[in-house]
Motif scaffolding. Structure first.
Motif, PDB file in Angstrom:
ATOM      1  N   LYS A  78      26.236  53.706  51.537  1.00  0.00           N
ATOM      2  CA  LYS A  78      27.303  53.094  52.135  1.00  0.00           C
ATOM      3  C   LYS A  78      27.258  52.076  52.937  1.00  0.00           C
ATOM      4  O   LYS A  78      27.940  51.157  53.211  1.00  0.00           O
TER       5      LYS A  78
ATOM      6  N   PRO B 276      26.278  67.791  48.843  1.00  0.00           N
ATOM      7  CA  PRO B 276      27.299  67.479  49.967  1.00  0.00           C
ATOM      8  C   PRO B 276      27.024  67.684  51.340  1.00  0.00           C
ATOM      9  O   PRO B 276      27.507  67.314  52.254  1.00  0.00           O
TER      10      PRO B 276
ATOM     11  N   ALA C  42      23.399  58.906  50.321  1.00  0.00           N
ATOM     12  CA  ALA C  42      24.811  58.409  50.331  1.00  0.00           C
ATOM     13  C   ALA C  42      25.066  57.640  51.387  1.00  0.00           C
ATOM     14  O   ALA C  42      25.770  56.378  51.497  1.00  0.00           O
ATOM     15  N   ASN C  43      24.710  57.977  52.754  1.00  0.00           N
ATOM     16  CA  ASN C  43      24.944  57.320  53.820  1.00  0.00           C
ATOM     17  C   ASN C  43      24.259  55.908  53.830  1.00  0.00           C
ATOM     18  O   ASN C  43      24.799  54.931  54.341  1.00  0.00           O
TER      19      ASN C  43
ATOM     20  N   ARG D 129      29.247  58.195  45.848  1.00  0.00           N
ATOM     21  CA  ARG D 129      30.400  59.332  45.663  1.00  0.00           C
ATOM     22  C   ARG D 129      29.277  60.322  44.690  1.00  0.00           C
ATOM     23  O   ARG D 129      29.903  61.297  45.001  1.00  0.00           O
TER      24      ARG D 129
ATOM     25  N   GLU E  84      27.240  62.292  47.201  1.00  0.00           N
ATOM     26  CA  GLU E  84      27.995  63.276  48.017  1.00  0.00           C
ATOM     27  C   GLU E  84      28.385  64.496  47.087  1.00  0.00           C
ATOM     28  O   GLU E  84      28.449  65.153  47.611  1.00  0.00           O
TER      29      GLU E  84
ATOM     30  N   SER F 245      24.185  66.417  52.770  1.00  0.00           N
ATOM     31  CA  SER F 245      23.151  65.511  53.016  1.00  0.00           C
ATOM     32  C   SER F 245      23.464  64.879  54.173  1.00  0.00           C
ATOM     33  O   SER F 245      22.521  64.465  55.052  1.00  0.00           O
ATOM     34  N   CYS F 246      24.844  64.705  54.811  1.00  0.00           N
ATOM     35  CA  CYS F 246      24.997  63.961  55.931  1.00  0.00           C
ATOM     36  C   CYS F 246      24.747  64.623  57.256  1.00  0.00           C
ATOM     37  O   CYS F 246      24.609  64.203  58.478  1.00  0.00           O
TER      38      CYS F 246
END
Length: 1005
Positions: A224, A301, A220-221, A294, A297, A303-304
């Motif tokens: 984005k 959830p 996701a990062n 989205r 994520e 992953s960051c």
């Protein structure tokens, strides 16, 4: 009046010291003390100081004359402006502190609701601008709305906010601009001109857009970041009024190529449409990317914040960092002193009892599963070298039995190891480092003047010549002889030497033994330190009792002398002693016993990477070959900067309606930084010093003013309009007077110092290209000129000033001037090529050559003369008869007039030729009565027109002057060789004779 003057100056000094102390105390003041009351009291205090200082300054102006102001240090050092700047900085800082206080700490407004005269803004938070082009538009809009258009702020306050909101390169750009009322617009315009370049901003945005990294793993990062960067670049381009409506296919292709394979596959499925003529839009791709990150994520959830799992593997290493199995200390077993004291049989028994691997001495595995690649260094079998058992030699011829070797003690392990070849102590991972020991000797060097010193010399049989360092040459004051040679080393590496010296090398043991040495002087270091590392001192039996040439052979030291094969043959004697392996050989020489060979360093190392190669050969044949082939390739190749200078001229030069050339200054970069230095202030100080010289020398001022008036009358200089003085980037050039006694024309010349550096340490000349050399050698020109029967000489009148400078570069040649000290100083700018700028000679000569190209079709003889017989603005040419000489001179004048150039000061050795020249154009030294007579200067030497010979004038010193070696040598130089070209002419003559000899005889003959 004198007492009153001293009192006023004393008050000014005391008040100035109060300003400086206030500035220091404000910096030391703790933050807790910076209350509203304290700041206001401090502000009122410095305002009172300023009123006192200003009042005293006005009183001092009233009671002093202009002559006194030119002498008093107060006016010379401009102390009023210095303290005014300190006052303004203090006032701005205090007002900023007051406005930055929280609302709760500020006093309530007065009941009447009236505002203070000084508006106190809340703390303005402006993002820091560090010089990034793409960040400039946002910073500019924010600063204009908050500060620039704020009418309640003074200019000094705006400048303070401006300088505190920038950093990095932008801060350095405004570093030289002081915080004063008049400098704000200059600082703001400087920033706008540097970073408001729309092309640079667009290039920066496009570079950021196209330089995004490809996503390797779907996250996701990453998605984005790709989406946000692309959207930001497109929005910024649209804010610059660049239409991106039709960019969708390009943007989609670019972004999709950066996606990971899985996301790329999903996008292709998402964007599939039955109508193949309909293309997806950038909006479609943005929606897809937003749904993708989205979804990721929601699915992952964490992953960051989740760290990447690293899979660990265990291997058997060569030297594990574990506790010793014998003494329990923190080292490997093979390095344990107690373990090495044991015999090989005891070590083997210990390894067996503790279940250790016989090969690496590490527990946990057997020798069959050991992955260590190293084996025994003696027999190369799969066991450790410490466990190796020596075979006992059998004198009866039978098979030897195995016998344990005697293990040396720790204190003499190195010594015994070097002497006894059959004993070895080694670890399981390292080998004993071996170093090649080169032959060195400590010698006494004696010069011709009996100056002596002790040097460390390298004796190198691989060198054809000997070499000595520049430092030693100066120390001994050796007499140098010119000898240009090339030294060739390994891989044809070349080093040039220019000098050779002679001296004696004396033995330290026999004072009557010496050899004469001829060595070349080398400016750089001869070799690296020898040996490279310190060696352990050994008591080798074969070296006992020998007088070593270098007793410090085991210690690294510098080499200042290299003795070649000739000297090696002189000092060599017959005795040679060889030791056991790992020890050096000893060779007897007249300087003592020299040591060389392969020795152990006493350290452990796995690999040796640096080597010293000392073969040298002086290549004389190659140098002669180069000299003989000089004229085979006369076309000189330009360097990168010279080629750039040529391109700038050829692309930008123009001609006006009168045929005069207009050229640009050849800058090294498109945006020079020399205008950013405070050059006007420096030029002003230099001009004031020049005026002081005028006061002492009125005649100089009169001649100097005449030259400036000539500039004005010929329209070679113009006054800068008042509105352009601060609005344009400019460079101010100081100027000075150069007196040239004995000149036919002006004896006083104005020279412009374009090498004067600004406050940023950069001058105009630092940023100008010098350009290539376009004219021939002076010696060749003189020799070719004297081959004509009818010779003539002339030069171009004001050659540099006949070439105009492009309009956009005129402000880079500003000067300051006024006719009288009572008048205000005015700003001028030079409109022509200026003497003193680095590019001026090139621009003048290039314009002359360009004129011969542009107009030379109708003037072939004049074209040849311009391209071959000119040296800067002097022409030295001629013909075989007077008719051809007169025709060539007329043609040359016509051709030069096409470019606005005029020839003057004609001289010749022929009276008929001189009569064809107008009297106003002749040299004032030429006299035509019955025969030609007179003497004229031709490129620094006197030419007697009547005898047609060169003459050299020498002036001797008066008896009252001190006679020195320098003055005597100078007189000899002026008398016999004023231009320094006689000696090279003799060399050229010698080479010419050698060529004739080679044509008649072969090399072998």
């Amino acid at each position: 009046m004198a007492t009153s003057l001293e009192q006023i100056i004393s008050v000014l000094e005391d008040t100035g010291n109060l300003f400086k102390k206030s500035q220091i105390n404000l910096k030391k003041c703790p933050k807790s003390r910076l209350t509203k009351g304290y700041i206001e009291s401090r502000l009122k205090c410095i305002e009172d100081y300023w009123k006192t200082f200003k009042k005293s300054h006005e009183e001092l102006l009233r009671i002093t004359t202009k002559e006194q102001r030119g002498i008093l240090p107060y006016f010379v050092n401009e102390e009023y402006y210095v303290h005014e700047d300190i006052y303004l900085c203090l006032e701005a800082d205090l007002k900023d502190m007051l406005s930055a206080l929280p609302v709760s700490r500020l006093a309530e407004k007065s009941v009447q609701g009236t505002l203070d005269v000084q508006v106190k803004l809340p703390k303005i938070q402006i993002p820091l601008f560090t010089g990034c082009y793409e960040s400039w538009p946002a910073y500019q809009d924010l600063f204009i709305s908050l500060v620039h258009n704020n009418t309640s702020l003074s200019s000094v306050q705006k400048l303070h906010y401006l300088k505190t909101s920038i950093g990095g390169e932008a801060e350095n750009l405004l570093k030289h601009i002081q915080v004063t009322e008049n400098n704000y617009l200059q600082a703001w315009n400087t920033l706008k001109e540097r970073y408001g370049n729309k092309r640079l901003i667009v290039n920066s945005l496009l570079k950021r857009l196209f330089a995004q990294k490809k996503i390797m793993n779907q996250s996701a990062n990453s998605i984005k970041a790709l989406l946000d960067t692309t959207s930001e670049c497109i929005n910024n381009l649209q804010n610059l009024n660049i239409s991106t409506d039709s960019w969708d296919p390009i943007i989609i292709f670019l972004v999709v190529q950066k996606l990971d394979p899985e996301s790329h596959k999903q996008w292709e499925a998402y964007s599939y449409k039955e109508n193949s003529d309909e293309l997806p839009s950038w909006t479609d791709l943005k929606k897809f990317l937003e749904s993708q990150f989205r979804t990721l994520e929601l699915v992952t959830p964490l992953s960051c914040t989740r760290e990447r799992t690293i899979r660990e593997r265990s291997y058997h290493v060569t030297t594990p960092n574990k506790t010793c199995n014998m003494c329990k200390n923190n080292h490997a077993l093979c390095h344990c002193k107690e373990f090495t004291k044991l015999s090989p049989l005891e070590r083997k028994e210990f390894a067996k009892n503790n279940n250790l691997c016989y090969n690496c001495l590490v527990p946990g595995h057997s020798v069959l599963k050991c992955r260590t690649p190293v084996s025994c260094h003696v027999c190369h079998k799969r066991h450790h070298s410490l466990l190796h058992l020596q075979k006992k030699p059998d004198t009866s011829g039978q098979i030897g039995t195995i016998q344990p070797s005697v293990s040396p003690s720790p204190c003499n392990v190195e010594e015994q190891e070097e002497i006894r070849v059959n004993t070895m102590v080694a670890s399981n991972c390292n080998t004993r480092q071996k170093i090649a020991l080169l032959a060195t000797a400590m010698v006494i060097v004696r010069s011709e003047r009996d100056h002596t010193t002790v040097l460390r010399a390298l004796i190198d049989p691989g060198s054809e010549s000997s070499f000595i360092s520049e430092k030693t040459t100066q120390l001994l004051q050796l007499t140098r002889t010119t000898a240009k040679r090339s030294i060739i080393g390994m891989g044809s590496m070349k080093t040039n030497v220019n000098q050779v010296v002679q001296f004696k090398v004396v033995s330290r043991y026999k004072s009557d033994y010496s050899i004469q040495v001829e060595a070349y002087v080398v400016s750089q270091q001869l070799t690296a330190k020898i040996p490279k590392k310190s060696l352990a001192v050994h008591n080798w039996p074969h070296l006992e009792g020998l007088h070593l040439a270098d007793p410090s052979y085991c210690t690294p030291g510098s080499i200042d002398l290299l003795l070649g094969v000739k000297e090696y043959a002189k000092i060599l004697q017959s005795d040679l002693i060889k030791g056991p392996p790992g020890s050096p050989c000893a060779l007897k020489t007249g300087l003592g016993w020299i040591l060389f060979g392969e020795v152990h360093s006493g350290e452990n190392c796995t690999q040796e990477s640096n080597f010293i190669f000392t073969h040298h050969a002086v290549d004389v044949d190659e140098m002669l070959k180069v000299i003989w082939e000089v004229d085979m390739d006369t076309k000189r190749k330009f360097t990168k900067e010279e080629r750039l200078c040529e391109d700038i001229y050829e692309k930008t030069y123009k001609r006006n309606d009168k045929g005069r050339y207009i050229v640009k200054l050849p800058f090294k970069t498109e945006n020079p930084v020399s205008p950013d230095g405070n050059t006007r202030e420096i030029a002003l100080n230099r001009f004031l010093q020049l005026e002081k010289r005028f006061n002492k020398q009125p005649q100089l001022k009169e001649k100097y003013t005449q030259v400036i008036e000539e500039y004005k009358n010929m329209k070679h200089i113009e006054e800068v309009p008042e509105e352009e003085i601060h609005s344009k980037r400019s460079i101010y050039i100081p100027h000075l007077a150069v007196i040239r006694e004995g000149k036919e024309t002006t004896s006083t010349r104005v020279v412009f110092d374009a090498s004067c550096k600004g406050s940023n340490g950069i001058s105009l000349n630092d940023e100008l290209l010098l350009g290539p050399v376009l004219q021939g050698d002076l010696r060749s020109l003189l020799m070719r000129w004297r081959m004509h029967a009818v010779c003539f000489v002339s030069d171009i009148e004001k050659m540099y000033r006949m070439i105009l400078i492009a309009k956009e570069d005129k402000d880079f040649q500003r000067v300051l001037w006024r006719d009288n000290p009572d008048e205000p100083i005015k700003d001028y700018r030079l409109l022509t090529v200026t003497f003193g700028t680095a590019s001026a000679p090139y621009l003048a000569i290039k314009t002359l050559v360009q004129l011969s190209i542009d107009e030379g079709e109708n003037y072939p003889i004049a074209t040849r003369i311009i391209q071959e017989d000119f040296y800067v603005d002097d022409v030295l040419s001629g013909c075989d008869n007077v008719e051809n000489a007169i025709a060539a001179a007329k043609e040359l004048k016509y051709l030069l007039q096409q470019g606005g150039f005029q020839l003057k000061k004609w001289s010749s050795n022929n009276a008929e030729f001189m009569r064809s020249i107008k009297p106003s154009e002749r040299s004032s030294n030429v006299h035509l009565d019955l025969n030609i007579d007179g003497t004229t200067k031709a490129l620094g030497i006197a030419w007697n027109l009547r005898t047609d010979k060169f003459e050299y004038n020498s002036s001797t010193h008066s008896e009252s002057m001190n006679i020195t070696k320098r003055s005597i040598l100078s007189d000899i130089q002026k008398l016999y060789d004023p231009l320094g070209w006689i000696a090279p002419l003799l060399v050229m003559t010698k080479i010419f004779i050698q060529r004739l000899w080679m044509e008649k005889y072969s090399w072998d003959e």
